[in-house]
Scaffold this motif. Structure first.
Motif, PDB file in Angstrom:
ATOM      1  N   TYR A  25      26.673  60.945  28.332  1.00  0.00           N
ATOM      2  CA  TYR A  25      27.183  59.991  27.335  1.00  0.00           C
ATOM      3  C   TYR A  25      27.367  58.630  27.946  1.00  0.00           C
ATOM      4  N   PHE A  26      27.599  57.633  27.125  1.00  0.00           N
ATOM      5  CA  PHE A  26      28.016  56.311  27.582  1.00  0.00           C
ATOM      6  C   PHE A  26      28.762  55.637  26.446  1.00  0.00           C
ATOM      7  N   TYR A  27      29.238  54.423  26.721  1.00  0.00           N
ATOM      8  CA  TYR A  27      30.026  53.734  25.687  1.00  0.00           C
ATOM      9  C   TYR A  27      29.359  52.429  25.276  1.00  0.00           C
ATOM     10  N   ILE A  28      29.644  52.014  24.020  1.00  0.00           N
ATOM     11  CA  ILE A  28      29.432  50.614  23.654  1.00  0.00           C
ATOM     12  C   ILE A  28      30.699  50.171  22.952  1.00  0.00           C
ATOM     13  N   SER A  29      30.919  48.882  22.920  1.00  0.00           N
ATOM     14  CA  SER A  29      32.120  48.450  22.202  1.00  0.00           C
ATOM     15  C   SER A  29      31.812  48.523  20.706  1.00  0.00           C
ATOM     16  N   CYS A  30      32.801  48.891  19.962  1.00  0.00           N
ATOM     17  CA  CYS A  30      32.614  49.125  18.530  1.00  0.00           C
ATOM     18  C   CYS A  30      32.695  47.768  17.809  1.00  0.00           C
ATOM     19  N   PRO A  31      31.622  47.426  17.093  1.00  0.00           N
ATOM     20  CA  PRO A  31      31.701  46.147  16.375  1.00  0.00           C
ATOM     21  C   PRO A  31      32.868  46.179  15.392  1.00  0.00           C
ATOM     22  N   PRO A  32      33.565  45.081  15.251  1.00  0.00           N
ATOM     23  CA  PRO A  32      34.762  45.092  14.407  1.00  0.00           C
ATOM     24  C   PRO A  32      34.435  45.495  12.970  1.00  0.00           C
ATOM     25  N   GLY A  33      35.327  46.218  12.429  1.00  0.00           N
ATOM     26  CA  GLY A  33      35.195  46.595  11.032  1.00  0.00           C
ATOM     27  C   GLY A  33      34.218  47.723  10.767  1.00  0.00           C
ATOM     28  N   MET A  34      33.909  48.482  11.725  1.00  0.00           N
ATOM     29  CA  MET A  34      32.972  49.585  11.544  1.00  0.00           C
ATOM     30  C   MET A  34      33.716  50.827  11.092  1.00  0.00           C
ATOM     31  N   GLY A  35      33.379  51.313   9.937  1.00  0.00           N
ATOM     32  CA  GLY A  35      34.039  52.503   9.428  1.00  0.00           C
ATOM     33  C   GLY A  35      33.218  53.730   9.742  1.00  0.00           C
ATOM     34  N   PRO A  36      33.723  54.917   9.378  1.00  0.00           N
ATOM     35  CA  PRO A  36      33.007  56.168   9.655  1.00  0.00           C
ATOM     36  C   PRO A  36      31.616  56.188   9.019  1.00  0.00           C
ATOM     37  N   ASP A  37      31.470  55.586   7.890  1.00  0.00           N
ATOM     38  CA  ASP A  37      30.154  55.577   7.262  1.00  0.00           C
ATOM     39  C   ASP A  37      29.180  54.727   8.053  1.00  0.00           C
ATOM     40  N   ASP A  38      29.709  53.572   8.476  1.00  0.00           N
ATOM     41  CA  ASP A  38      28.866  52.691   9.278  1.00  0.00           C
ATOM     42  C   ASP A  38      28.390  53.424  10.501  1.00  0.00           C
ATOM     43  N   ILE A  39      29.293  54.198  11.049  1.00  0.00           N
ATOM     44  CA  ILE A  39      28.942  54.891  12.283  1.00  0.00           C
ATOM     45  C   ILE A  39      27.850  55.909  12.025  1.00  0.00           C
ATOM     46  N   SER A  40      27.928  56.624  10.969  1.00  0.00           N
ATOM     47  CA  SER A  40      26.898  57.634  10.732  1.00  0.00           C
ATOM     48  C   SER A  40      25.565  56.961  10.409  1.00  0.00           C
ATOM     49  N   ARG A  41      25.624  55.798   9.748  1.00  0.00           N
ATOM     50  CA  ARG A  41      24.381  55.060   9.516  1.00  0.00           C
ATOM     51  C   ARG A  41      23.782  54.600  10.855  1.00  0.00           C
ATOM     52  N   PHE A  42      24.683  54.076  11.671  1.00  0.00           N
ATOM     53  CA  PHE A  42      24.288  53.607  12.995  1.00  0.00           C
ATOM     54  C   PHE A  42      23.635  54.741  13.797  1.00  0.00           C
TER      55      PHE A  42
END
Lengths: 443, 1089
Positions: free
Chosen positions: B138-155
Motif C-alpha cells: 500500500y501507499f498513501y496520497i493526501s485526500c483532496p479536500p471535500g472528497m466523500g465516500p462516493d468520490d472515493i469509490s469513483r476515484f
C-alpha cells in the motif's frame, strides 16, 4: 713436526708430534653455485638420508607397527611416521615485519630466546603435514629441521597423537685407538676478538708464550712441549662494523681495518712457528656468513700462512689426530638452538645435536646455510671422539656414552677475550681442563 | 501450486525474461531508486525433474552417503515434528514471492498475492522457511479536500481503469484492492493541526505500487475535480521493508510463531527443515534484548574456486574450466570449521584433515558443489570477491556446459539463482559495477566488498588484506601457473588444492577477526533493515528505515519527494579554522565536540516536522521564544511546540549506545561482548549518518534547510569556542600564559595553552572543556580527549603528532592526511615519511631526520635503493585501446604481452612497474618497466623521477614548517652530487662490448696472468678481500632469511616456493637476493688463486 729449542744451553725439550688428517672436504663449497635453487632440496636430502637411517632402526624399535607417510595416515590406526619437524613459533622474528610493519612506538626488545608456551610442532614429509599432539615431544626441546620417527595415530581432529619418539641416536664410532702411551695435549681457544676495543692483547700474548714454551719453569715447558695441536674455533677478529660497505677507505680507516688482522697474523705466526695450528672462521671473522663457512683467506695471513703448520679450516671443522676424530664448530649451531629451543646448559644442546645426528638442524630455517642441492653436510655420519663448540659463555665439558659403546667428549670453549680461558684436552686419557689467562682477577 | 504453467509478469517487468539466458543489463539500481520486482513463484522453478544420470550415480556412491551424514543439519526434535512447540528463530533474510493466496489462512481472498518468506535458524540449528500471508502492499496520497465516500469509490474505479491500461499483460483481476481514508499528517514542515485525511491505497501486488505512483504523479482525471496529480507518500518503500516496519521486525532479530498459529506447508517448496505458513498478524517479533540478543548457530560456508586459464588470458567462463572448489563450513561462534573439503577435477593426493573429493569431469565437480550447498544448507555464503567472480563464474560455466540443474543453489526447490548486472552508486562509496546474484534464502557476504566498504587500505587483494589484518602473508600463485599445476600429477594438484583451501580459509578468518557477523547483525538490528541491504545498498536506506518506523509511531507519513537528481543548490560545508602551521613543541590540547552534528540536531530540535517555511513564519506569527532561528536563516520550532522525530531518533540511538557501552563494561562472555561492541559501533555510525541523510541531494528525503543549519551551527560553535578559550585563558585572566587556538576542524579545536608539560595541558584542557560546555545548549558538549605533543601542523586536514591520553606515556603517533597509504605512491614515500615523522616526533631529532632524508636520497641517486621500495602498482581495468590517455601501466602491460603472453598481466590484474631512465624526451608512460625485467637486466632507474615526482612533495610538506629553505637543504645539497647509473646488460652497445676482467680494487682492465687485482692494488689485498667477503656475508644472510620466510608462508619445507605475490614486501627482494648472491659469489671465487 717442528722441534723447538727452548733452552739450548741446558736440555733440549722436544715438541711431541702427532699424526693429523683433515676431514673438512665435505664442508667445502667449491663447484657449487647459486643457480636459483631453493632450500627445499637440502630438506629433501636430509629427510632422505635420515629416513633411510631411521627405517633401518625400526626393526629394533617397534617391528610390529606399519610405517606410513603423512598422507597415508588413517584415523585411529597405529603406525610409525618419519618426517621433518616444523615448529610454529609465536615469537619467531620475521623478516616480513621488518619490511612491512610500520614502526611501532616502543622499539622491539631483542630477545635471547624465542620459545613460547604456545609453540607447537608439525611433522612434514614430501606428502604433507600433520599437527602433532603430544606431551612426549616437547616443543621447547625440538626445533624446525629435526627428523624423527613417531609412533602414534591420527585423531578425529586430524592431529597425530604421539605415543613414542625415536631419534636417530649417536652414530657409529670408529674404534678408538689403543691408549697412547704418553700425554699429548690439544689446546682449544675461541673468541680472541682481536680488534675489539675491550680485548686485552697481553692476555693473548701470555697464552702464546705459554704454549710455545716461553714461560714457566722446566716442568711447565715440558708440559707445553706436549701440546701437539692448537685449534682456534672462530671469532678471532672483530672488524669495526660499517667499515666495509662504504666507498674506498681512507688510509686511517684502512689501518683500522688492517691493524687487528695484522696483529692476529703476528700472534699466529708465533704459534705456527712451533705448533700445528687450525684456525676456523666464526661469525665475526672476515668470512662468508652461511654455514659451512669457508676457510679464512690466506691473503689475510701473509706471515703465518707461510708455515705448513698453519691450516685455515672450514666451520664446521673435522679432523683426525692420532686416529682420534674431532668435530667442532665456532658456535653458531648451538647459539641458534639456544634461541629457538631450551636446555639446562649448552652441553645439553651439544648432546642433542649428536643424538639427532645433525650438527645444525635449524639450518637453513633460522641459521644461515648454503642451499645445497644433493647433500646435507651437517649430517653426522660417524660419531666423533671429541666434539667441541667455540664462543660459549663458559667452559663446560662432559663425557657421554652411547648405547653401542660410543664415547664422546663434549667441550664448550668459552670466549677468550671475555674470560681469558682456553681448554686443554689430553688425548691420552681424555682428561680435559681449562687453562685461565685472565689478567684481571675479580674477587 | 500449478506446476509448469508459465505466467507473464506485470507489465513493467515484462521485457525481463526468465533465467537460462545470459544475465540482463540492469542499471537502474541507484540507491535512491529501489523498486520492487515481483517474482512469480512458478516461473523460477525448473520444469523437469532434477536428477540427471550423474547425480544418481553420485548419490549411489558410498562415500557420498557418508559425507551427507556429516554435512546434514541436526535433526528436528520431536516437539517440532509434532507441532507442539512454538517456533522461534533468528531471521536472516526476508523476501517475497507472488503466489496464490492461502485458502485456509485467508479464506476470503483469492487470486495472486505477495507471500513473504522469512528464512532463519532456530537455536538448535534447524533451518526455517516461514511463508507469511495476508500482508498487502500500500501507499498513501493526501485526500483532496471535500472528497466523500462516493468520490472515493469513483476515484477507485478510475484508478483501476488506468492501472489496467498500463498493465495490459497482467491477468490480475483487481489491481486496487481498496482505498481507505485515514487520518495522518505529513512529516514535512511544522503544522498546527494534528492530522488530516489521507487515502491509503492498497494494491494487489508490490510492483503495482510503483506503477500506480507513476499514474498519480502524472495526473489523473477525476470527475468534478478535473485533472489532478497527486503527491504520493511512502510509495518508494520496498515491500519486504514495509512488512518489517509494520510488523516491528528488525534485521536479524528473533521471530516467534506460537503453536497453532502455523500450518505445515502442504508441499515443501524449500529445502528447509521447518517450512510452514502463517498470518502476518500472528508473528511475534522479539526485540534484540537479553536472550534474544544472541546469535543462532548459523552455518557459514566459505569457498573459493580455481580455474585453469589459458596462457596469457584471465580465465573466462566461456572457455576455461573450473578445476577446484574448496569449502569450509563453520558454525557461527565456533573456532574450528565443521567441514573442510576440496573438490578437484582429476585425482588429487590426500590432505590431512581435509576431505578431498576428486572427479573425472568438470560437471561432476560442479554438481558435487551444488550438492554440498544443498545438504550443508548454509545460511551465509562468504568468500573473497565471490559476488563478482566466483559465483557468476560458476553459474556461467554451468550454463556453458549445459547444466540446467546446476544453479539451484537457493533454498527453494528447483528454483534457480538469478543474476543481473547492477551498478551501485552512492556518495560515500562512489560508483561500483557489480553482479547482483540472488540466492534465495541465503545471505551472501563478500569479504572483498565488506572490507572495501569499511576500511581504507592501499590494496584490497586478499593477500594484502590478510597481511594487514591477520598478519599473515598468503602464497600467491599466478594464474598462468595454475594450469601447469592442474596438468601435472596428483601431487601438483594437491599443491593447488592446499592453495585453494587457504583462499577459502582466509575469508573465514577475516570474518572472525573483523567481527563482521556481529557488527552487521547489530547494524541490521539497530537500523531495522535486512542484513543483505547493508552490503548492497547505501547509508540512506538505513536512516529511512528508522525514520519510517518512528513516523509510523507518530502517525506521520513521509512524502515521496523526488528531486529528480538535481543539485538543489549547494550549501556551505563544515569550514575549519585557519591552520597556524608550524611545529609545536609544547603540548597542544584537543577539545572535541562529542557527536557534534547529532547533538546540534537534538539541541535545536532540527527536523522535517519542526521546519517552518518562510511563508508560514509570516502567517503563523509564532512567538520568538518558541522558535530557533538558525545561523543559516531557517526557522525551526522548539520542542515545546513540536518535538522533532530526527532528534528523537538520535536521542534513542545515543541512549542505546550509552547502554550498550555500559553493558559492554559489565559483560564477561566474549561473545556477548562482541555483540555489544558491534551494537555500540552500529549505533554510533547510525547517529552520524542521519545528518548526511538530510543533506544527500539525490537521497530519499533531502532537506537542505536542516543540513545547512547543522553546519552553520557547527561553524558557529567552533568560532565560539575559539573566542571563549582565547578570552578566558589569558595572563589577564590569572593564567600563566595566553592560550592560542592554532587550528579547528569540523568538530575539534586545538589549543596551545603554552604550558610546558602534558599534565598541565591536560588540566587546562579539562577546565576549558567544562567551562565551554556550560555555555552550550544540552546535549552539545565539548570534551577534552587528548594532547598532541609535539605537534606538526602542516596545513588544514594535514597534521601529525604524538597522542597522549595520560601524562605518563604517549599512546601512539597519529597522522592525518599525510601520504602514508596512497595507492599510487611507491613504498619509499611511505617509509620515508613515516620514518621522518618518527624521528621528528618521537626521537625529537630534527637533524637526524634531515640526515635520514639525505641518506635516502643519496642511496636513491647512487642506485643503492631496494627496488621493491620503488614499485608503483596500478590496476589494469581495460585494454590499451580503451584508455583515452596513454598510461604507464597499460603501455607496460602491452609491452610485456609482446615479450611473453603467458605471464603478462591481463585485465583485472594489478600491474607493478618502476620508472626507468629512457632517452631524452621520452614520455612518462614510455618509461615504465616491469620490476623483474629491470632486476634481471640491470636497467637504470630514473632516480630523478622519483625525487621530483614522488618524494619531494610529501617531504617538503613535512619539513617546510620546521626548516628554513627546506627544499634547498633537502633536495639540492651535497648528497645529490654523486650519481651512479648501472650499465644495462641488454642495451645495444653491450652486444658489441668484449668482457674483460677488471681489477676488483681500481677497475682497471687486468692483463697477463692477474685474475683478481692489479699490481698497483696488491697492497690493499686484505682490505679488498674483506670487502668482497663482507658483501657475500650480508647477502647470504639476506638470502637465507628471505627464502626461509617464503617457505614458512607456503607452509612446506620440502617443496619449492612458487609464490609470485607482487604485493608481498619481500617478493622483489627475494628475487634480487638470488641474483645478487650469484654475482657476489662469482666475484668472491675470483680470489681463489
Amino acid at each position: 713436526m717442528v722441534a723447538m729449542e727452548v733452552d739450548s744451553e741446558r736440555k733440549l725439550v722436544q715438541r711431541k708430534q702427532s699424526l693429523y688428517q683433515s676431514l673438512d672436504e665435505s664442508f667445502g663449497i667449491q663447484k657449487e653455485v647459486y643457480r636459483g635453487q631453493q632450500y627445499s632440496q637440502i630438506y629433501f636430502a636430509r629427510l632422505h638420508l635420515m629416513r633411510t637411517l631411521l627405517y633401518s632402526l625400526l626393526p629394533n624399535w617397534k617391528p610390529h607397527l606399519p610405517v606410513c607417510t603423512v598422507l597415508g595416515l588413517e584415523e585411529g590406526k597405529e603406525c610409525i611416521i618419519v618426517g621433518t619437524l616444523y615448529k610454529h613459533m609465536k615469537l619467531k622474528p620475521s623478516i616480513l615485519d621488518e619490511y612491512s610493519k610500520e614502526r611501532s612506538v616502543s622499539p622491539l626488545v631483542q630477545r635471547h630466546n624465542f620459545t613460547h608456551q604456545d609453540d607447537n610442532l608439525v611433522l612434514e614429509d614430501e606428502s604433507g603435514r600433520v599437527k602433532l599432539n603430544s606431551c612426549l615431544l616437547l616443543p621447547s626441546t625440538y626445533v624446525t629441521g629435526n627428523i624423527v620417527a613417531l609412533h602414534g595415530k591420527e585423531t578425529s581432529a586430524g592431529e597425530f597423537l604421539v605415543e613414542d619418539v625415536l631419534e636417530p641416536g649417536l652414530p657409529q664410532q670408529i674404534e678408538r685407538p689403543i691408549q697412547l702411551g704418553e700425554d699429548k695435549y690439544v689446546v682449544f681457544i675461541s673468541g680472541l676478538s682481536v680488534g675489539r676495543s675491550s680485548s686485552n692483547p697481553l692476555q693473548f700474548q701470555l697464552f702464546v708464550d705459554h704454549i710455545t714454551g716461553h714461560l714457566g719453569d722446566e716442568k711447565e715447558q715440558n708440559v707445553a712441549a706436549q701440546v701437539v695441536q692448537v685449534v682456534i674455533a672462530g671469532n678471532s677478529i672483530e672488524v669495526p662494523h660499517g667499515l666495509l660497505n662504504g666507498q674506498n677507505l681512507g688510509s686511517k680507516d684502512q689501518s683500522k681495518l688492517f691493524e687487528p688482522i695484522k696483529e692476529l697474523d703476528i700472534m699466529l705466526t708465533q704459534i705456527a712457528a712451533s705448533i700445528p695450528l687450525d684456525i676456523m672462521p666464526g661469525s665475526s671473522d672476515p668470512a662468508n656468513f652461511s654455514l659451512p663457512q669457508q676457510p679464512l683467506h690466506r691473503c689475510l695471513f701473509p706471515g703465518s700462512s707461510a708455515y705448513n703448520t698453519f691450516r685455515s679450516c672450514t666451520n664446521p671443522h673435522c679432523f683426525e689426530l692420532e686416529n682420534i676424530r674431532f668435530l667442532g664448530t665456532s658456535g653458531q649451531n648451538i647459539d641458534d638452538l639456544g634461541k629457538y629451543s631450551k636446555a639446562n646448559n649448552n652441553i645439553e644442546f651439544m648432546e642433542r645435536t649428536l643424538r639427532w645426528r645433525h650438527l645444525a638442524p635449524t639450518a637453513p630455517n633460522t641459521l644461515g646455510c648454503y642451499p645445497f642441492t644433493d647433500r646435507d653436510p651437517f649430517y653426522v655420519e660417524t660419531c666423533p671422539h671429541v666434539y667441541f663448540v667455540g664462543n660459549q659463555d663458559k667452559y663446560e665439558s662432559r663425557l657421554i656414552k652411547g648405547s653401542e659403546g660410543q664415547m664422546v667428549m663434549l667441550i664448550c670453549i668459552p670466549r677468550f677475550a671475555e674470560t681469558g680461558v682456553t681448554v686443554v684436552l689430553n688425548i691420552r686419557n681424555f682428561e680435559c681442563h681449562m687453562l685461565s689467562f685472565a689478567t684481571q682477577i675479580h674477587s | 501450486m500449478n506446476n509448469g504453467k508459465s505466467r507473464k509478469r506485470s507489465a513493467q517487468a515484462a521485457e525481463e525474461t526468465p533465467s537460462p539466458q545470459p544475465p540482463q543489463k540492469h542499471h537502474a539500481a541507484m540507491e535512491e531508486e529501489d523498486l520492487d520486482e515481483d517474482v512469480f513463484l512458478e516461473e523460477t522453478l525448473l520444469q523437469y525433474e532434477e536428477d540427471s544420470a550423474v547425480l544418481r550415480e553420485l548419490e549411489e556412491s558410498h562415500a557420498l552417503n557418508e559425507r551427507l551424514q556429516k554435512w546434514k543439519r541436526p535433526p528436528l526434535s520431536q516437539a517440532y515434528v509434532s507441532h507442539t512447540q512454538s517456533i522461534s528463530f533468528q531471521q536472516l533474510e526476508i523476501d517475497y514471492i507472488i503466489g496464490d493466496s492461502h485458502k485456509e489462512l485467508l479464506p476470503t481472498s483469492s487470486g495472486q498475492a505477495a507471500i513473504l518468506r522469512i528464512f532463519g535458524v532456530t537455536k538448535e540449528g534447524n533451518s526455517v522457511c516461514c511463508h507469511v500471508h495476508g500482508f498487502e502492499p500500500y501507499f498513501y496520497i493526501s485526500c483532496p479536500p471535500g472528497m466523500g465516500p462516493d468520490d472515493i469509490s469513483r476515484f477507485h474505479q478510475v484508478l483501476e481503469g488506468r492501472m489496467r491500461e498500463s498493465n495490459r499483460n497482467s491477468n490480475v483481476t483487481k489491481f486496487i484492492r481498496r482505498i481507505e481514508v485515514v487520518q495522518k499528517r505529513s512529516i514535512m514542515y511544522y503544522q498546527q493541526h494534528v492530522s488530516q485525511p489521507f487515502l491509503k491505497i492498497v494494491v494487489a501486488l508490490p510492483a503495482m505500487v510503483t506503477s500506480c505512483r507513476g499514474i498519480l504523479d502524472r495526473g489523473i482525471q477525476i470527475e468534478g475535480l478535473g485533472m489532478k496529480s497527486f503527491l504520493t507518500y511512502e510509495s518508494n518503500i520496498l515491500f519486504a521493508l514495509r512488512f518489517m516496519i509494520d510488523c516491528n521486525i528488525v534485521g536479524g532479530n528473533w521471530i516467534e510463531v506460537p503453536v497453532g498459529k502455523y500450518k505445515k506447508a502442504a508441499k515443501n517448496l524449500s529445502y528447509c527443515q521447518l517450512e510452514f505458513d502463517c498470518l502476518y498478524s500472528d508473528l511475534i517479533s522479539h526485540s534484540p534484548e537479553g536472550e534474544f540478543s544472541k546469535m543462532a548457530p548459523f552455518r557459514i560456508l566459505s569457498f573459493d574456486i580455481e580455474c585453469a586459464g589459458r596462457k596469457g588470458h584471465f580465465p573466462e567462463p566461456t572457455q576455461d574450466p573450473v578445476i577446484q572448489v574448496a569449502n569450509l563450513v563453520t558454525l557461527q561462534g565456533q573456532d574450528q570449521p565443521l567441514i573442510r573439503n576440496v573438490m578437484t577435477l582429476k585425482s588429487c593426493s590426500p590432505i590431512v584433515g581435509v576431505d578431498v573429493m576428486s572427479f573425472d569431469t568438470e560437471k561432476e565437480v560442479l554438481l558435487a558443489w551444488r550438492n554440498l550447498i544443498r545438504e550443508v544448507d548454509p545460511d551465509i555464503i562468504i568468500g573473497y570477491n565471490i559476488c563478482n567472480f566466483d559465483l557468476p563464474y560458476l553459474i556461467r560455466r554451468a550454463e556453458v556446459l549445459g547444466m540446467a540443474e546446476f544453479p539451484v543453489l537457493g533454498r527453494i526447490r528447483n528454483s534457480r539463482v538469478r543474476v543481473k548486472d547492477a551498478t551501485f552508486s552512492s556518495r560515500q562509496h562512489g560508483t561500483r559495477e557489480s553482479k547482483e546474484i540472488t540466492i534465495e534464502g541465503r545471505v551472501k557476504f563478500d569479504l572483498f566488498q565488506a572490507v572495501q566498504r569499511d576500511y581504507k587500505l592501499s590494496s584490497y587483494s586478499l593477500n594484502s588484506v590478510s597481511a594487514h589484518f591477520l598478519n599473515e602473508q598468503k602464497e600467491d600463485v599466478h594464474h598462468s601457473i595454475i594450469s601447469d599445476l592442474q596438468n601435472g600429477n596428483s601431487e601438483t594438484r594437491r599443491r593447488l588444492a592446499v592453495y585453494c583451501l587457504k583462499d577459502a580459509y582466509l575469508p573465514q578468518r577475516l570474518l572472525d577477526k573483523l567481527m563482521f557477523i556481529y557488527n552487521y547483525v547489530e547494524m541490521a538490528r539497530v537500523t531495522g533493515v535486512p542484513i543483505s541491504f547493508l552490503l548492497s545498498r547505501g547509508q540512506s536506506i538505513k536512516v529511512l528505515s528508522q525514520l519510517l518506523r518512528k513516523a509510523k509511531q507518530k502517525n506521520l507519513v513521509i512524502p515521496n519527494a523526488k528531486q529528480a537528481g538535481s543539485e538543489q543548490g549547494t550549501f556551505e560545508g563544515a569550514t575549519v579554522l585557519e591552520a597556524r602551521t608550524g611545529f609545536y613543541e609544547k603540548p597542544i590540547a584537543t577539545l572535541d565536540f562529542a557527536s557534534l552534528y547529532p547533538s546540534i540536531m537534538m539541541a535545536y530540535n532540527l527536523c522535517y516536522c519542526t521546519l517552518v517555511t518562510p511563508e508560514e513564519v509570516r502567517k503563523l506569527n509564532l512567538p520568538p521564544e518558541c522558535v530557533n532561528k538558525t545561523p543559516s536563516g531557517e526557522t525551526f520550532v522548539k520542542s515545546n511546540l513540536q518535538k522533532g522525530i530526527l532528534p528523537e531518533i538520535l536521542e534513542e540511538l545515543l541512549a542505546a549506545r550509552k547502554r550498550a557501552k555500559a553493558d559492554l563494561k559489565e559483560a564477561t562472555d566474549p561473545r556477548v561482548k562482541a555483540v555489544l561492541d558491534g551494537r555500540q559501533l552500529a549505533l554510533k555510525i547510525s547517529a552520524n549518518s542521519v545528518y548526511g541523510f538530510t543533506g544527500a541531494t539525490v537521497g530519499q528525503l533531502p532537506c537542505l534547510e536542516i543540513s545547512s543549519s547543522v553546519t552553520s551551527y557547527g561553524r558557529q560553535m567552533i568560532e565560539h569556542t575559539k573566542k571563549l578559550v582565547e578570552d578566558k585563558f589569558t595572563v589577564l585572566g590569572g593564567y600563566e600564559h595566553n592560550a592560542e587556538v592554532i587550528y579547528g576542524d569540523t568538530d575539534s579545536v586545538m589549543v596551545q595553552f603554552s604550558v610546558p608539560t602534558v599534565e598541565e595541558a591536560m588540566k587546562l584542557g579539562r577546565e576549558a572543556a567544562d567551562y565551554i560546555s556550560g555555555t552550550f545548549i544540552k546535549p552539545i558538549r565539548l570534551e577534552f580527549e587528548k594532547i598532541y605533543y609535539p605537534y606538526l601542523l602542516i596545513s588544514k586536514k594535514r597534521y601529525a603528532g604524538l597522542l597522549w591520553t595520560n601524562p605518563d606515556k604517549h599512546d601512539k603517533m597519529d597522522a592525518k592526511g599525510i601520504e602514508t597509504v596512497r595507492r599510487d605512491n611507491c613504498l619509499l614515500v611511505k617509509n620515508l615519511v613515516t620514518e621522518c615523522l618518527y624521528k621528528i616526533l618521537v626521537d625529537r631529532d630534527i637533524p637526524g631526520a634531515v640526515q635520514y632524508v639525505k641518506n635516502t636520497i643519496a642511496d636513491l641517486l647512487l642506485n643503492r635503493m631496494d627496488l621493491s621500495l620503488l614499485v608503483i602498482t596500478k590496476g589494469l581495468t581495460k585494454t590499451g585501446d580503451d584508455y583515452e590517455v596513454k598510461a604507464a601501466h597499460v603501455e607496460l602491460a602491452e609491452r610485456m604481452r609482446k615479450r611473453d603472453a603467458a605471464t603478462a598481466p591481463g585485465i583485472g590484474d594489478r600491474v607493478p612497474y618502476v620508472i626507468i631512465k629512457a632517452a631524452k624526451g621520452a614520455k612518462a608512460y614510455e618509461k615504465s618497466e616491469d620490476p623483474i625485467y629491470v632486476l634481471e637486466n640491470n636497467i637504470p632507474i630514473d632516480a630523478q623521477y622519483y625525487l621530483d615526482n614522488q618524494i619531494s612533495k610529501p617531504l617538503l610538506r613535512i619539513f617546510e614548517p620546521i626548516l628554513k629553505n627546506a627544499s634547498k637543504e633537502l633536495l639540492k645539497g651535497d648528497h645529490t652530487r654523486a650519481i651512479s647509473v648501472p650499465t644495462p646488460s641488454n642495451s645495444g652497445i653491450m652486444k658489441f662490448a668484449k668482457k674483460q676482467l677488471t681489477c676488483i680494487g681500481c677497475k682497471i682492465p687486468l692483463s697477463g696472468s692477474d685474475r683478481t687485482i692489479c699490481n698497483h692494488c696488491k697492497g690493499r689485498e686484505a682490505e679488498l678481500y674483506c670487502r668482497s667477503v663482507a658483501n657475500v656475508a650480508e647477502l647470504e644472510n639476506l638470502f637465507g632469511r628471505l627464502w626461509t620466510q617464503c617457505q614458512e608462508c607456503q607452509g612446506s619445507l620440502h617443496q619449492d616456493v612458487l609464490c609470485t605475490s607482487r604485493d608481498c614486501p619481500i617478493f622483489y627482494r627475494r628475487k634480487k637476493a638470488q641474483k645478487d648472491m650469484a654475482e657476489a659469489k662469482t666475484q668472491l671465487d675470483r680470489w681463489n688463486f
